[in-house]
Design a protein around this motif. Sequence first.
Motif, PDB file in Angstrom:
ATOM      1  N   THR A  12       0.819  -1.209   0.000  1.00 30.85           N
ATOM      2  CA  THR A  12       0.000   0.000   0.000  1.00 30.85           C
ATOM      3  C   THR A  12       0.855   1.263   0.000  1.00 30.85           C
ATOM      4  O   THR A  12       1.776   1.372   0.814  1.00 30.85           O
ATOM      5  CB  THR A  12      -0.894  -0.001   1.264  1.00 30.85           C
ATOM      6  N   ARG A  13       0.552   2.185  -0.928  1.00 32.11           N
ATOM      7  CA  ARG A  13       1.146   3.526  -0.822  1.00 32.11           C
ATOM      8  C   ARG A  13       0.241   4.304   0.136  1.00 32.11           C
ATOM      9  O   ARG A  13      -0.724   4.943  -0.273  1.00 32.11           O
ATOM     10  CB  ARG A  13       1.212   4.189  -2.206  1.00 32.11           C
ATOM     11  N   ARG A  14       0.551   4.187   1.458  1.00 38.47           N
ATOM     12  CA  ARG A  14      -0.375   4.673   2.484  1.00 38.47           C
ATOM     13  C   ARG A  14      -0.604   6.173   2.376  1.00 38.47           C
ATOM     14  O   ARG A  14      -1.709   6.665   2.628  1.00 38.47           O
ATOM     15  CB  ARG A  14       0.165   4.337   3.886  1.00 38.47           C
ATOM     16  N   ASP A  15       0.436   6.921   2.030  1.00 36.66           N
ATOM     17  CA  ASP A  15       0.255   8.373   1.924  1.00 36.66           C
ATOM     18  C   ASP A  15      -0.782   8.710   0.850  1.00 36.66           C
ATOM     19  O   ASP A  15      -1.667   9.541   1.060  1.00 36.66           O
ATOM     20  CB  ASP A  15       1.590   9.097   1.675  1.00 36.66           C
ATOM     21  N   LEU A  16      -0.708   8.017  -0.284  1.00 39.92           N
ATOM     22  CA  LEU A  16      -1.680   8.289  -1.354  1.00 39.92           C
ATOM     23  C   LEU A  16      -3.056   7.788  -0.962  1.00 39.92           C
ATOM     24  O   LEU A  16      -4.069   8.461  -1.189  1.00 39.92           O
ATOM     25  CB  LEU A  16      -1.221   7.626  -2.660  1.00 39.92           C
ATOM     26  N   GLN A  17      -3.116   6.593  -0.362  1.00 41.11           N
ATOM     27  CA  GLN A  17      -4.423   6.031   0.024  1.00 41.11           C
ATOM     28  C   GLN A  17      -5.147   6.975   0.989  1.00 41.11           C
ATOM     29  O   GLN A  17      -6.335   7.269   0.826  1.00 41.11           O
ATOM     30  CB  GLN A  17      -4.246   4.660   0.685  1.00 41.11           C
ATOM     31  N   LEU A  18      -4.418   7.456   2.007  1.00 40.00           N
ATOM     32  CA  LEU A  18      -5.066   8.300   3.018  1.00 40.00           C
ATOM     33  C   LEU A  18      -5.472   9.659   2.432  1.00 40.00           C
ATOM     34  O   LEU A  18      -6.531  10.187   2.758  1.00 40.00           O
ATOM     35  CB  LEU A  18      -4.150   8.481   4.231  1.00 40.00           C
ATOM     36  N   ALA A  19      -4.625  10.193   1.542  1.00 38.61           N
ATOM     37  CA  ALA A  19      -4.959  11.476   0.912  1.00 38.61           C
ATOM     38  C   ALA A  19      -6.217  11.331   0.053  1.00 38.61           C
ATOM     39  O   ALA A  19      -7.088  12.207   0.048  1.00 38.61           O
ATOM     40  CB  ALA A  19      -3.782  11.972   0.073  1.00 38.61           C
ATOM     41  N   LEU A  20      -6.323  10.221  -0.672  1.00 37.80           N
ATOM     42  CA  LEU A  20      -7.504   9.977  -1.515  1.00 37.80           C
ATOM     43  C   LEU A  20      -8.735   9.758  -0.653  1.00 37.80           C
ATOM     44  O   LEU A  20      -9.828  10.247  -0.951  1.00 37.80           O
ATOM     45  CB  LEU A  20      -7.252   8.755  -2.414  1.00 37.80           C
ATOM     46  N   ARG A  21      -8.551   8.986   0.433  1.00 39.62           N
ATOM     47  CA  ARG A  21      -9.663   8.713   1.347  1.00 39.62           C
ATOM     48  C   ARG A  21     -10.215  10.029   1.905  1.00 39.62           C
ATOM     49  O   ARG A  21     -11.425  10.220   1.989  1.00 39.62           O
ATOM     50  CB  ARG A  21      -9.152   7.818   2.497  1.00 39.62           C
ATOM     51  N   GLU A  22      -9.270  10.903   2.263  1.00 38.07           N
ATOM     52  CA  GLU A  22      -9.621  12.193   2.867  1.00 38.07           C
ATOM     53  C   GLU A  22     -10.558  13.001   1.976  1.00 38.07           C
ATOM     54  O   GLU A  22     -11.494  13.632   2.464  1.00 38.07           O
ATOM     55  CB  GLU A  22      -8.329  12.982   3.104  1.00 38.07           C
ATOM     56  N   ILE A  23     -10.315  12.974   0.664  1.00 38.21           N
ATOM     57  CA  ILE A  23     -11.120  13.790  -0.250  1.00 38.21           C
ATOM     58  C   ILE A  23     -12.153  12.964  -1.010  1.00 38.21           C
ATOM     59  O   ILE A  23     -12.747  13.435  -1.968  1.00 38.21           O
ATOM     60  CB  ILE A  23     -10.219  14.579  -1.238  1.00 38.21           C
ATOM     61  N   GLY A  24     -12.383  11.734  -0.540  1.00 40.16           N
ATOM     62  CA  GLY A  24     -13.468  10.928  -1.101  1.00 40.16           C
ATOM     63  C   GLY A  24     -13.215  10.437  -2.507  1.00 40.16           C
ATOM     64  O   GLY A  24     -14.167  10.198  -3.260  1.00 40.16           O
ATOM     65  N   ARG A  25     -11.936  10.269  -2.889  1.00 41.42           N
ATOM     66  CA  ARG A  25     -11.616   9.760  -4.223  1.00 41.42           C
ATOM     67  C   ARG A  25     -11.260   8.283  -4.175  1.00 41.42           C
ATOM     68  O   ARG A  25     -10.922   7.762  -3.113  1.00 41.42           O
ATOM     69  CB  ARG A  25     -10.450  10.560  -4.821  1.00 41.42           C
ATOM     70  N   PRO A  26     -11.307   7.596  -5.325  1.00 43.17           N
ATOM     71  CA  PRO A  26     -10.978   6.167  -5.354  1.00 43.17           C
ATOM     72  C   PRO A  26      -9.540   5.898  -4.913  1.00 43.17           C
ATOM     73  O   PRO A  26      -8.680   6.777  -5.003  1.00 43.17           O
ATOM     74  CB  PRO A  26     -11.175   5.781  -6.826  1.00 43.17           C
ATOM     75  N   TRP A  27      -9.287   4.665  -4.478  1.00 46.50           N
ATOM     76  CA  TRP A  27      -8.028   4.284  -3.839  1.00 46.50           C
ATOM     77  C   TRP A  27      -6.977   3.706  -4.780  1.00 46.50           C
ATOM     78  O   TRP A  27      -5.916   3.294  -4.334  1.00 46.50           O
ATOM     79  CB  TRP A  27      -8.318   3.209  -2.787  1.00 46.50           C
ATOM     80  N   GLU A  28      -7.280   3.606  -6.075  1.00 48.18           N
ATOM     81  CA  GLU A  28      -6.373   2.870  -6.970  1.00 48.18           C
ATOM     82  C   GLU A  28      -4.908   3.295  -6.857  1.00 48.18           C
ATOM     83  O   GLU A  28      -4.016   2.461  -6.838  1.00 48.18           O
ATOM     84  CB  GLU A  28      -6.822   2.998  -8.434  1.00 48.18           C
ATOM     85  N   LEU A  29      -4.652   4.607  -6.802  1.00 50.70           N
ATOM     86  CA  LEU A  29      -3.252   5.049  -6.765  1.00 50.70           C
ATOM     87  C   LEU A  29      -2.546   4.551  -5.508  1.00 50.70           C
ATOM     88  O   LEU A  29      -1.326   4.370  -5.499  1.00 50.70           O
ATOM     89  CB  LEU A  29      -3.166   6.579  -6.841  1.00 50.70           C
ATOM     90  N   GLY A  30      -3.298   4.337  -4.451  1.00 52.21           N
ATOM     91  CA  GLY A  30      -2.706   3.878  -3.198  1.00 52.21           C
ATOM     92  C   GLY A  30      -2.658   2.364  -3.058  1.00 52.21           C
ATOM     93  O   GLY A  30      -1.867   1.840  -2.277  1.00 52.21           O
ATOM     94  N   LYS A  31      -3.516   1.675  -3.800  1.00 52.95           N
ATOM     95  CA  LYS A  31      -3.674   0.227  -3.581  1.00 52.95           C
ATOM     96  C   LYS A  31      -3.451  -0.640  -4.817  1.00 52.95           C
ATOM     97  O   LYS A  31      -3.095  -1.803  -4.688  1.00 52.95           O
ATOM     98  CB  LYS A  31      -5.111  -0.040  -3.074  1.00 52.95           C
ATOM     99  N   ALA A  32      -3.724  -0.103  -6.006  1.00 54.71           N
ATOM    100  CA  ALA A  32      -3.831  -0.973  -7.185  1.00 54.71           C
ATOM    101  C   ALA A  32      -2.671  -0.782  -8.167  1.00 54.71           C
ATOM    102  O   ALA A  32      -2.841  -0.911  -9.365  1.00 54.71           O
ATOM    103  CB  ALA A  32      -5.164  -0.733  -7.885  1.00 54.71           C
ATOM    104  N   PHE A  33      -1.490  -0.491  -7.622  1.00 53.42           N
ATOM    105  CA  PHE A  33      -0.340  -0.176  -8.483  1.00 53.42           C
ATOM    106  C   PHE A  33       0.444  -1.438  -8.851  1.00 53.42           C
ATOM    107  O   PHE A  33       0.145  -2.539  -8.376  1.00 53.42           O
ATOM    108  CB  PHE A  33       0.558   0.846  -7.765  1.00 53.42           C
ATOM    109  N   ASP A  34       1.466  -1.267  -9.707  1.00 53.05           N
ATOM    110  CA  ASP A  34       2.271  -2.401 -10.178  1.00 53.05           C
ATOM    111  C   ASP A  34       2.901  -3.153  -9.002  1.00 53.05           C
ATOM    112  O   ASP A  34       3.446  -2.529  -8.087  1.00 53.05           O
ATOM    113  CB  ASP A  34       3.414  -1.910 -11.088  1.00 53.05           C
ATOM    114  N   GLN A  35       2.857  -4.454  -9.042  1.00 53.30           N
ATOM    115  CA  GLN A  35       3.500  -5.331  -8.048  1.00 53.30           C
ATOM    116  C   GLN A  35       2.959  -5.128  -6.630  1.00 53.30           C
ATOM    117  O   GLN A  35       3.666  -5.384  -5.654  1.00 53.30           O
ATOM    118  CB  GLN A  35       5.022  -5.116  -8.040  1.00 53.30           C
TER     119      GLN A  35
END
Length: 230
Positions: free
Chosen positions: A114-137
């Motif tokens: 998990t890219r936790r910084d991206l996941q939490l930033a996306l969560r904060e503004i109600g956006r999807p989590w792909e950048l934080g969770k669904a990346f390569d490898q």
Amino acid sequence: MSYVFPLAQSAVPVVGSKDLFPVRRVYCVGRNYAEHAKEMGFTGREPPFFFCKPADAVVAVPANAVGKIAFPPKTENYQYEMELVVAIGKPGRNIPVGQANEHIFGYALGLDMTRRDLQLALREIGRPWELGKAFDQSAPMGPIHPVAETGIMSQGAIWLKVNEQMKQQGKLTELIWTIPEVISNLSEYFSLEPGDLIFSGTPAGVGRVNKGDVLVGGVDGLGELAIELV
Ligand code: MN
């Protein structure tokens, strides 16, 4: 008919077989251990929820090997989540909890990286989590152990060490939603098909890792999964 270019089928070895398990979809359960839900800022009483990773996020790590996983771009807070992975072997929709175990092909060890910084930033503004969770490898995992060998798994320890230091220690009995409940609930939203994987959630103790770190995790009965961040 052929394709305009070849495309590799994501697949995972099966213990005791020469054949591979082809990966169709990767579902993940969020906050399925109360202590982890609490460390993420929740009470531990909310119902779990689902997100997905692409099939090619899976990196199959052979047993007794150390998988090399590239440290991902665009993160200052890359984290591990050790999880029990359930492999689906029989299709179904609206599967009753009492029949859910019949849809299990087997079990494996997995890391929901998990890219936790991206996941939490996306969560904060109600956006999807792909950048934080669904990346390569982002989904290294071990071989699949057929249920015929393991039996139905509902108890036992789940753990993760980073550089030989214990970081996560839980028990499958601590899952908020059991594996049959997860399968049943997920099948109300999606048609489950052979080839689907379900990452069932992580116990407390998630944390940040760096290039060069070695992660070794396990679940009783499934051996160990080891990766090195390169
Ligand atoms: Mn997770």
